[in-house]
Motif scaffolding. Structure first.
Motif, PDB file in Angstrom:
ATOM      1  N   LEU A   1      27.444  77.391   0.036  1.00  0.00           N
ATOM      2  CA  LEU A   1      28.425  76.622  -0.402  1.00  0.00           C
ATOM      3  C   LEU A   1      29.386  76.137   0.210  1.00  0.00           C
ATOM      4  N   VAL A   2      29.866  77.103   1.020  1.00  0.00           N
ATOM      5  CA  VAL A   2      31.125  76.982   1.966  1.00  0.00           C
ATOM      6  C   VAL A   2      30.796  75.791   2.979  1.00  0.00           C
ATOM      7  N   THR A   3      29.272  75.602   3.309  1.00  0.00           N
ATOM      8  CA  THR A   3      29.219  74.430   4.306  1.00  0.00           C
ATOM      9  C   THR A   3      29.006  73.178   3.595  1.00  0.00           C
ATOM     10  N   LEU A   4      28.563  73.219   2.414  1.00  0.00           N
ATOM     11  CA  LEU A   4      28.360  71.858   1.532  1.00  0.00           C
ATOM     12  C   LEU A   4      29.618  71.330   1.110  1.00  0.00           C
ATOM     13  N   LEU A   5      30.745  72.101   0.944  1.00  0.00           N
ATOM     14  CA  LEU A   5      31.994  71.835   0.315  1.00  0.00           C
ATOM     15  C   LEU A   5      32.707  70.608   0.838  1.00  0.00           C
ATOM     16  N   PRO A   6      32.716  70.534   2.522  1.00  0.00           N
ATOM     17  CA  PRO A   6      33.396  69.141   2.771  1.00  0.00           C
ATOM     18  C   PRO A   6      32.590  67.938   2.593  1.00  0.00           C
ATOM     19  N   PHE A   7      31.345  68.102   2.586  1.00  0.00           N
ATOM     20  CA  PHE A   7      30.542  67.027   2.208  1.00  0.00           C
ATOM     21  C   PHE A   7      30.621  66.530   0.768  1.00  0.00           C
TER      22      PHE A   7
END
Length: 182
Positions: free
Chosen positions: A3-9
């Motif tokens: 979820l941390v890697t998808l948060l900026p997107f």
């Protein structure tokens, strides 16, 4: 993927959605304003021309830009529909005061107290330095120093010209300024 890697997107997509939504609302408000135009109302075109609406068609508007002068414009060329009071104030120069009666002066001189301007405004500005007895003595001394300095400069120029004559004979067939170059 976490979820941390998808948060900026996700945040980027959300921001894009909000920006397009507000732009779409502004566009719809402009279309509604143009559709609500009635003959006789004052408008401002996107070019900054003020005119009165004479006829409204599907995609065009007939505007009276001056008495007896009519022009056909696209509805998209209408930048704003003005209130009657605002249109008359801009085009005809009707100067109705605001509700609070505030008047903005043309120049800043009326904003200063009359007493303050009377005390400082005598018509001329004194740019001369006041001199006293000490200043007179300093001026006399500096005048004497200036005369001595002028004589020193003359003596130095004379010595330099004598040196130039000596070196010009040594330079031979070289041009001016090249005699001392190595």
């Amino acid at each position: 993927m976490s979820l941390v890697t998808l948060l900026p997107f996700i945040v980027l997509i959300g921001a894009m959605f909000l920006m397009t939504r507000s732009a779409k609302k502004k566009q719809q408000a402009a279309v509604q304003m143009r559709n609500d135009m009635q003959p006789g109302t004052g408008v401002r075109t996107i070019g900054g021309m003020y005119a009165t609406v004479k006829e409204v068609h599907d995609d065009t508007v007939l505007l009276e830009v001056a008495p007896g002068v009519h022009a056909v414009y696209a509805k998209n060329a209408i930048g704003a529909v003005l209130d009657d009071d605002e249109y008359n104030r801009i085009v005809h120069g009707d100067d109705d005061l605001a509700a609070d009666g505030t008047v903005v002066p043309d120049d800043a001189s009326s904003l200063i107290d009359a007493d303050a301007t009377a005390a400082t405004d005598d018509g001329k500005i004194d740019l001369v330095k006041e001199t006293g007895t000490d200043d007179d003595a300093k001026a006399a001394k500096s005048g004497a120093d200036a005369d001595d300095a002028a004589e020193d400069v003359k003596d130095t120029k004379g010595a330099k010209s004598d040196d130039a004559a000596d070196t010009s004979g040594k330079a031979g067939d070289k041009a001016d300024g090249e005699g001392g170059a190595k």
